[in-house]
Design a protein around this motif. Structure first.
Motif, PDB file in Angstrom:
ATOM      1  N   TYR A  36       0.922  -1.187  -0.025  1.00  0.00           N
ATOM      2  CA  TYR A  36       0.077   0.141  -0.054  1.00  0.00           C
ATOM      3  C   TYR A  36       0.831   1.386   0.035  1.00  0.00           C
ATOM      4  O   TYR A  36       0.213   2.353   0.132  1.00  0.00           O
ATOM      5  CB  TYR A  36      -0.752   0.079   1.418  1.00  0.00           C
ATOM      6  N   ARG A  39       0.069   3.994  -3.108  1.00  0.00           N
ATOM      7  CA  ARG A  39      -0.854   3.606  -3.947  1.00  0.00           C
ATOM      8  C   ARG A  39      -2.077   3.598  -3.938  1.00  0.00           C
ATOM      9  O   ARG A  39      -2.823   4.326  -4.509  1.00  0.00           O
ATOM     10  CB  ARG A  39      -0.356   2.284  -4.341  1.00  0.00           C
ATOM     11  N   ARG A  40      -2.526   3.234  -2.956  1.00  0.00           N
ATOM     12  CA  ARG A  40      -3.879   3.101  -2.293  1.00  0.00           C
ATOM     13  C   ARG A  40      -4.342   3.268  -0.951  1.00  0.00           C
ATOM     14  O   ARG A  40      -3.175   3.323  -0.119  1.00  0.00           O
ATOM     15  CB  ARG A  40      -4.709   1.522  -2.572  1.00  0.00           C
ATOM     16  N   GLU A  41      -5.360   3.680  -0.592  1.00  0.00           N
ATOM     17  CA  GLU A  41      -5.697   3.817   0.592  1.00  0.00           C
ATOM     18  C   GLU A  41      -5.491   2.625   1.591  1.00  0.00           C
ATOM     19  O   GLU A  41      -5.868   1.350   1.156  1.00  0.00           O
ATOM     20  CB  GLU A  41      -7.275   4.404   0.875  1.00  0.00           C
ATOM     21  N   VAL A  42      -4.956   2.934   2.745  1.00  0.00           N
ATOM     22  CA  VAL A  42      -4.860   1.676   3.843  1.00  0.00           C
ATOM     23  C   VAL A  42      -5.999   0.942   4.003  1.00  0.00           C
ATOM     24  O   VAL A  42      -7.036   1.993   4.559  1.00  0.00           O
ATOM     25  CB  VAL A  42      -3.901   2.142   4.756  1.00  0.00           C
TER      26      VAL A  42
END
Length: 550
Positions: A36, A39-42
């Motif tokens: 993560y 890149r993306r929300e945890v």
């Protein structure tokens, strides 16, 4: 701590000793960071562990369990699994799979990559233990306590509350289905509890075919005469069953079965038995008193299902449902245009009540719960279903809470027509025990009375003053003088003040803050599925077709 698990049909005793949660496994933490990073929300589970830490300590659930047996799972971590399960709308089996396979869940629970997790039945047993020992609100209490330490919650400020309906997890039954299904539920409970007694005592013709399948409208007679005849058959079978259970030779504990008690209550509420001149008992269905019948019990006490004795039929405007009522309270923050609140809106209390309980009757329980959590608001925004003059005064006196609510307007003839003189047009001198009408005439009598259990003051004006008065038509249509029925001074002044305030534009703009709770209720119903109750009390049922062959 002792947890009873049903694994493979056998019961084993498992103990859990309170201990701190393990820190996140280094391998799991490294994998989460690599996956993560930027890149993306945890995932939610990771954020919960990082920000809130050991949210539900094992020691908080120790009173629900014993201290002996085989080591088992941490109840605190099972509580977190239950929260994550509900947030993701997962079944118990799916939640157990997430514990084994989902890295985010392993991180939150402090599990290693090779940890096998637990059998999905552990979750159901954990919930049962929590409910049995009255710990339903422990998870919410611990969460709110942690948010208080993070300065995200505090007493005072503003909160808002609204209610919504919850549909019970049972079939909707009409009165005929209820009577038949209550007999069937009692038969199943007796067959499961004492099959030998059933085989020896309950040998009755037609019971096997009548109660083998669940009672359903689609299989009932379509004619009114046929339905009435079947209703009497259900009643006769029910009374026969109760007579057998209460016979001297029957085990006394059978009559204490919940299904048997429920059957007795359903029969009393829906039928009458009277003896004729020959001493024979006549069974009749109860009908509404307005239809010339014996009368039905009031809605708050009328059973709606033999499988859930707490559910009730209720109506609110054009909505008619069988279930409960849920009251949700949350913090709210008045703000200027374009400004964002410094704190989030957080749910502070959830109260479930009987569906027939008026909102005003639930307000005291809500305030008691908030007081226990040290989260009482200074201003409480409510819709018009909650307040009364007594509550406005008592909440201010007992808890220091100002109720911001739209009180019901004056319902007198003059106030509704907005013509003539309503009660608020009279000047009341409480110290002098006298009222003065708009025409300047003083009252003749001042009497403290009790009307329908409520203390009131009845003020009367003399007919000699009212009859010749030139504005009498605007005041009263009585041939005698005008009469006022006033609540005690504090209540009357409170309700008059509230009615005057809600006419002000500034108050109305402030009161608009209340509407935000409806969005919270909608989010709760769509996210967690609480519009429909997920569980119900179930009797251990066995087929009755082979036990009542006659």
């Amino acid at each position: 701590m002792t947890v009873f698990l049903l694994l493979g049909g056998s019961e084993c005793v498992v103990s859990v000793r309170p201990r701190p949660w393990p820190k996140p496994d280094p391998q799991v933490a490294a994998a989460i960071q690599a996956i993560y990073r930027g890149r993306r929300e945890v995932p939610l589970a990771v954020r919960v562990r990082d920000r809130l830490g050991e949210l539900f300590p094992d020691a908080s659930f120790v009173e629900a369990f014993g201290r002996a047996g085989k080591p088992g799972w941490s109840p605190g971590r099972l509580a977190l699994v239950t929260v994550l399960q509900k947030a993701a709308s997962l079944t118990d089996r799916q939640a157990a799979d997430e514990v084994r396979e989902n890295l985010a869940w392993k991180y939150a629970l402090g599990l290693g990559l090779e940890d096998p997790g637990f059998d999905h039945s552990v979750l159901s047993e954990f919930r049962s233990r929590v409910v049995t020992h009255g710990l339903e609100e422990r998870v919410l209490d611990l969460l709110l306590e942690r948010l208080r330490t993070l300065d995200l919650l505090a007493s005072g400020g503003s909160q808002r509350t609204d209610s919504t309906h919850i549909v019970a997890a049972v079939r909707d039954l009409n009165r005929l289905e209820l009577a038949g299904e209550s007999v069937r539920a009692a038969l199943n409970a007796l067959a499961a509890a004492c099959p030998d007694w059933v085989d020896q005592v309950l040998v009755v013709d037609d019971w096997a075919s009548r109660y083998a399948d669940r009672i359903d409208t689609w299989r009932l007679p379509s004619s009114r005469a046929g339905q009435n005849e079947l209703a009497l058959h259900y009643a006769q079978d029910g009374f026969t069953l109760l007579q057998a259970v209460h016979a001297p030779g029957s085990p006394a504990w059978l009559r204490e079965l919940s299904a048997v008690q429920t059957l007795r209550c359903v029969l009393v509420q829906n039928y009458t038995r009277t003896a004729d001149r020959a001493g024979r008992l006549r069974i009749r269905r109860r009908e509404r008193a307005e239809d010339g019948g014996d009368g039905l019990p009031p809605a708050p006490s009328r059973l709606a299902s033999p499988y859930d004795t707490d559910t009730r039929w209720s109506a609110k405007r054009d909505l008619f449902w069988n279930g409960y009522k849920l009251h949700v309270s949350e913090t709210c923050h008045p703000q200027a245009d374009g400004d964002r609140p410094t704190r989030p809106n957080l749910i502070t209390n959830v109260t479930t009540t009987c569906s027939t309980l008026p909102d005003s009757r639930a307000l005291e329980a809500i305030h008691q719960a908030l007081h226990r959590r040290h989260l009482l608001p200074a201003r409480h925004y409510l819709d018009s279903g909650y307040p009364s003059a007594d509550l406005i005064v008592s909440c201010a006196r007992t808890y220091g809470i100002a109720l911001v609510t739209a009180v019901l307007l004056d319902t007198s003839r003059q106030a509704k027509a907005q013509q003539g003189f309503a009660a608020h047009d009279f000047t009341v001198d409480w110290d002098g025990s006298q009222a003065v009408c708009p025409a300047g005439k003083a009252s003749a009598t001042w009497n403290d009375v009790v009307q329908e259990g409520v203390a009131k003051t009845v003020v009367s004006f003399a007919a000699l003053d009212c009859v010749p008065c030139p504005v009498k038509q605007q005041c009263t249509s009585s041939r005698k003088g005008r009469r006022l029925s006033l609540y005690p001074r504090e209540l009357t002044e409170a309700i008059r003040t509230a009615r005057a305030q809600q006419q002000d534009g500034t108050w109305q703009r402030d009161y608009a803050l209340r509407a935000g709770v409806e969005g919270t209720v909608r989010q709760a119903t769509h996210t967690t599925g609480l519009r429909r109750a997920p569980y119900r009390f179930r009797f251990s049922a066995q087929p009755v077709s082979c036990r009542f062959a006659g």
